[in-house]
Design a protein around this motif. Structure first.
Motif, PDB file in Angstrom:
ATOM      1  N   THR A  31     -12.087   1.222   8.702  1.00  0.00           N
ATOM      2  CA  THR A  31     -10.895   0.887   7.914  1.00  0.00           C
ATOM      3  C   THR A  31     -10.003   2.119   7.782  1.00  0.00           C
ATOM      4  OG1 THR A  31     -12.176  -0.721   6.634  1.00  0.00           O
ATOM      5  CG2 THR A  31     -10.070  -0.022   5.713  1.00  0.00           C
ATOM      6  N   TYR A  35      -0.632   6.162   3.642  1.00  0.00           N
ATOM      7  CA  TYR A  35       0.096   6.399   2.400  1.00  0.00           C
ATOM      8  C   TYR A  35       1.286   7.314   2.682  1.00  0.00           C
ATOM      9  CZ  TYR A  35      -4.018   4.631  -0.080  1.00  0.00           C
ATOM     10  OH  TYR A  35      -5.051   3.842  -0.547  1.00  0.00           O
ATOM     11  N   GLN A  48      -2.937  -1.138   5.360  1.00  0.00           N
ATOM     12  CA  GLN A  48      -4.323  -0.853   5.711  1.00  0.00           C
ATOM     13  C   GLN A  48      -4.703  -1.671   6.942  1.00  0.00           C
ATOM     14  OE1 GLN A  48      -8.126  -2.647   3.785  1.00  0.00           O
ATOM     15  NE2 GLN A  48      -7.697  -0.774   2.660  1.00  0.00           N
ATOM     16  N   ASN A  55      -4.632  -5.502   6.954  1.00  0.00           N
ATOM     17  CA  ASN A  55      -5.412  -6.044   5.845  1.00  0.00           C
ATOM     18  C   ASN A  55      -4.802  -5.615   4.510  1.00  0.00           C
ATOM     19  OD1 ASN A  55      -7.680  -7.284   4.550  1.00  0.00           O
ATOM     20  ND2 ASN A  55      -8.592  -5.271   4.273  1.00  0.00           N
ATOM     21  N   SER A  94     -12.265   4.640   5.629  1.00  0.00           N
ATOM     22  CA  SER A  94     -13.411   4.228   4.822  1.00  0.00           C
ATOM     23  C   SER A  94     -14.233   3.235   5.625  1.00  0.00           C
ATOM     24  CB  SER A  94     -12.947   3.599   3.506  1.00  0.00           C
ATOM     25  OG  SER A  94     -12.105   2.501   3.747  1.00  0.00           O
ATOM     26  N   GLY A  96     -15.610  -0.318   5.596  1.00  0.00           N
ATOM     27  CA  GLY A  96     -15.465  -1.599   4.936  1.00  0.00           C
ATOM     28  C   GLY A  96     -14.190  -1.663   4.122  1.00  0.00           C
ATOM     29  N   SER A  97     -13.803  -2.873   3.783  1.00  0.00           N
ATOM     30  CA  SER A  97     -12.533  -3.082   3.078  1.00  0.00           C
ATOM     31  C   SER A  97     -12.735  -3.657   1.693  1.00  0.00           C
ATOM     32  CB  SER A  97     -11.636  -4.027   3.882  1.00  0.00           C
ATOM     33  OG  SER A  97     -12.218  -5.315   3.944  1.00  0.00           O
ATOM     34  N   GLY A  98     -13.968  -3.788   1.252  1.00  0.00           N
ATOM     35  CA  GLY A  98     -14.186  -4.366  -0.060  1.00  0.00           C
ATOM     36  C   GLY A  98     -15.137  -3.526  -0.876  1.00  0.00           C
ATOM     37  N   GLY A  99     -15.147  -3.761  -2.160  1.00  0.00           N
ATOM     38  CA  GLY A  99     -16.060  -3.032  -3.028  1.00  0.00           C
ATOM     39  C   GLY A  99     -15.643  -1.585  -3.196  1.00  0.00           C
ATOM     40  N   ARG A 100     -16.564  -0.767  -3.613  1.00  0.00           N
ATOM     41  CA  ARG A 100     -16.293   0.637  -3.881  1.00  0.00           C
ATOM     42  C   ARG A 100     -16.578   1.424  -2.618  1.00  0.00           C
ATOM     43  NH1 ARG A 100     -16.560   6.029  -3.768  1.00  0.00           N
ATOM     44  NH2 ARG A 100     -17.802   7.081  -5.343  1.00  0.00           N
ATOM     45  N   ASN A 101     -15.542   1.598  -1.821  1.00  0.00           N
ATOM     46  CA  ASN A 101     -15.681   2.357  -0.590  1.00  0.00           C
ATOM     47  C   ASN A 101     -14.814   3.597  -0.686  1.00  0.00           C
ATOM     48  OD1 ASN A 101     -17.403   0.592   1.021  1.00  0.00           O
ATOM     49  ND2 ASN A 101     -15.725  -0.848   0.830  1.00  0.00           N
ATOM     50  N   GLU A 102     -15.463   4.740  -0.730  1.00  0.00           N
ATOM     51  CA  GLU A 102     -14.729   5.984  -0.890  1.00  0.00           C
ATOM     52  C   GLU A 102     -13.832   6.205   0.312  1.00  0.00           C
ATOM     53  OE1 GLU A 102     -17.190   9.359  -1.668  1.00  0.00           O
ATOM     54  OE2 GLU A 102     -15.700  10.730  -0.840  1.00  0.00           O
ATOM     55  N   GLN A 103     -12.601   6.588   0.063  1.00  0.00           N
ATOM     56  CA  GLN A 103     -11.659   6.875   1.130  1.00  0.00           C
ATOM     57  C   GLN A 103     -11.620   8.377   1.379  1.00  0.00           C
ATOM     58  OE1 GLN A 103      -7.899   4.823   1.302  1.00  0.00           O
ATOM     59  NE2 GLN A 103      -8.513   3.424  -0.318  1.00  0.00           N
ATOM     60  N   PHE A 105      -9.534  11.313   3.148  1.00  0.00           N
ATOM     61  CA  PHE A 105      -8.163  11.564   3.590  1.00  0.00           C
ATOM     62  C   PHE A 105      -8.096  12.653   4.642  1.00  0.00           C
ATOM     63  CE2 PHE A 105      -5.243   9.188   0.855  1.00  0.00           C
ATOM     64  CZ  PHE A 105      -6.108   8.701  -0.099  1.00  0.00           C
ATOM     65  N   GLY A 106      -7.124  12.494   5.521  1.00  0.00           N
ATOM     66  CA  GLY A 106      -6.803  13.545   6.475  1.00  0.00           C
ATOM     67  C   GLY A 106      -5.844  14.543   5.855  1.00  0.00           C
TER      68      GLY A 106
ATOM     69  N   TYR B  37      -8.599  12.547  -7.497  1.00  0.00           N
ATOM     70  CA  TYR B  37      -8.482  13.331  -6.280  1.00  0.00           C
ATOM     71  C   TYR B  37      -7.820  14.665  -6.601  1.00  0.00           C
ATOM     72  CZ  TYR B  37      -9.630   9.427  -3.162  1.00  0.00           C
ATOM     73  OH  TYR B  37     -10.273   8.409  -2.516  1.00  0.00           O
ATOM     74  N   MET B  45      -6.086  15.310   0.444  1.00  0.00           N
ATOM     75  CA  MET B  45      -6.598  14.730  -0.804  1.00  0.00           C
ATOM     76  C   MET B  45      -8.120  14.811  -0.773  1.00  0.00           C
ATOM     77  SD  MET B  45      -3.934  13.599  -2.466  1.00  0.00           S
ATOM     78  CE  MET B  45      -4.261  12.182  -3.485  1.00  0.00           C
ATOM     79  N   TYR B  50     -15.674   9.100  -9.165  1.00  0.00           N
ATOM     80  CA  TYR B  50     -15.377   7.671  -9.231  1.00  0.00           C
ATOM     81  C   TYR B  50     -16.039   7.046 -10.456  1.00  0.00           C
ATOM     82  CZ  TYR B  50     -15.980   2.698  -8.268  1.00  0.00           C
ATOM     83  OH  TYR B  50     -16.004   1.333  -8.366  1.00  0.00           O
ATOM     84  N   TYR B 102      -9.689  -3.496  -2.831  1.00  0.00           N
ATOM     85  CA  TYR B 102     -10.377  -2.316  -3.347  1.00  0.00           C
ATOM     86  C   TYR B 102     -10.102  -1.060  -2.546  1.00  0.00           C
ATOM     87  CZ  TYR B 102     -12.850  -5.325  -6.556  1.00  0.00           C
ATOM     88  OH  TYR B 102     -13.142  -6.201  -7.559  1.00  0.00           O
ATOM     89  N   ASN B 103      -9.548  -1.200  -1.362  1.00  0.00           N
ATOM     90  CA  ASN B 103      -9.223   0.002  -0.604  1.00  0.00           C
ATOM     91  C   ASN B 103      -7.759   0.369  -0.690  1.00  0.00           C
ATOM     92  OD1 ASN B 103     -11.715   0.752   0.105  1.00  0.00           O
ATOM     93  ND2 ASN B 103     -11.624   0.045   2.201  1.00  0.00           N
TER      94      ASN B 103
END
Lengths: 114, 117
Positions: A31, A35, A48, A55, A94, A96-103, A105-106, B37, B45, B50, B102-103
């Motif tokens: 995923t 931004y 996304q 998505n 990240s 997956g696209s659902g739940g608590r998925n830490e992103q 960043f670049g 962050y 970032m 969390y 959520y994302n």
């Protein structure tokens, strides 16, 4: 484990031109989110991609478009550039696209439109 | 509307002291996540901590802790024993299904923290 990378680091364009920004997601992540962060502001969600499909999309015009490739890397394309498009563009990956998925960043691409 | 508010544009703290960065949020979704962050001048970032809306205990990650007060809709970041390297912009963010998934993170305007020796 390879982190999120973005290219180019900096870019200068003129009004009306088109630009393509690239992002390689972290190994194993399917995923990618993009931004836009204007100077002095928090990042704003553009869209996304999850498994090569869009998505979710934020409040950005259609001249902002994207792609995700089979290896989960992604491109952000902006047509007909405007002065207000000058910003730091951040890509986050990240799993997956659902739940608590830490992103993750670049480092971002800083775009200047003259 | 889904919204994050950070009312402190800038904060100063002496090295080795603790500092609290404020964050309030607005959502009608009972299930949401709150993130902090750090953004150094390099632009990247960096995820700090969390808190899920159903988590019973306040989240902690090393020197970072999140003071989660659900009824007041606040999620303040506490940094203990500040270090010079903590000088950066700090962003509070939220995700929920009502915000688009959520994302999709909704960010506040940020707080610039300066740590003095």
């Amino acid at each position: 484990e390879t982190g999120v990378t973005q290219s180019p680091t900096h870019l200068i364009k003129t009004r009306g031109q088109q630009v393509t920004l690239r992002c390689s997601s972290q190994s194993g992540h399917n995923t990618v989110s993009w931004y836009q962060q204007a100077l002095g502001q928090g990042p704003q969600f553009i869209f996304q991609y999850y498994r090569e499909e869009e998505n979710g999309r934020g409040n950005f015009p259609p001249r902002f478009s994207g792609l995700q490739f089979p290896n989960y890397s992604s491109e952000l394309n902006v047509n007909a550039l405007e002065l207000d498009d000058s910003a730091l563009y951040l890509c986050a990956s990240s799993l997956g696209s659902g739940g608590r998925n830490e992103q993750f960043f670049g480092p971002g691409t800083r775009l200047t439109v003259l | 509307a889904q919204k994050i508010t950070q009312t402190q544009p800038g904060m100063f703290v002496q090295e080795k002291e603790a500092v609290t960065l404020d964050c309030t949020y607005d959502t009608s979704d009972p299930s949401y996540g709150l993130f902090w962050y750090k953004q150094p001048s390099s632009g990247e970032m960096i995820f700090l901590i969390y808190q899920g809306s159903y988590d019973q205990q306040n989240a902690t990650e090393g020197r970072y802790s999140l003071n989660f007060q659900k009824a007041r809709k606040s999620a303040n970041l506490v940094i203990s024993a500040s270090q010079l390297g903590d000088s950066a912009m700090y962003f509070c963010a939220m995700s929920s299904m009502l915000s688009g998934g959520y994302n999709k993170l909704i960010f506040g305007a940020g707080t610039r923290l300066a740590v003095h020796p």
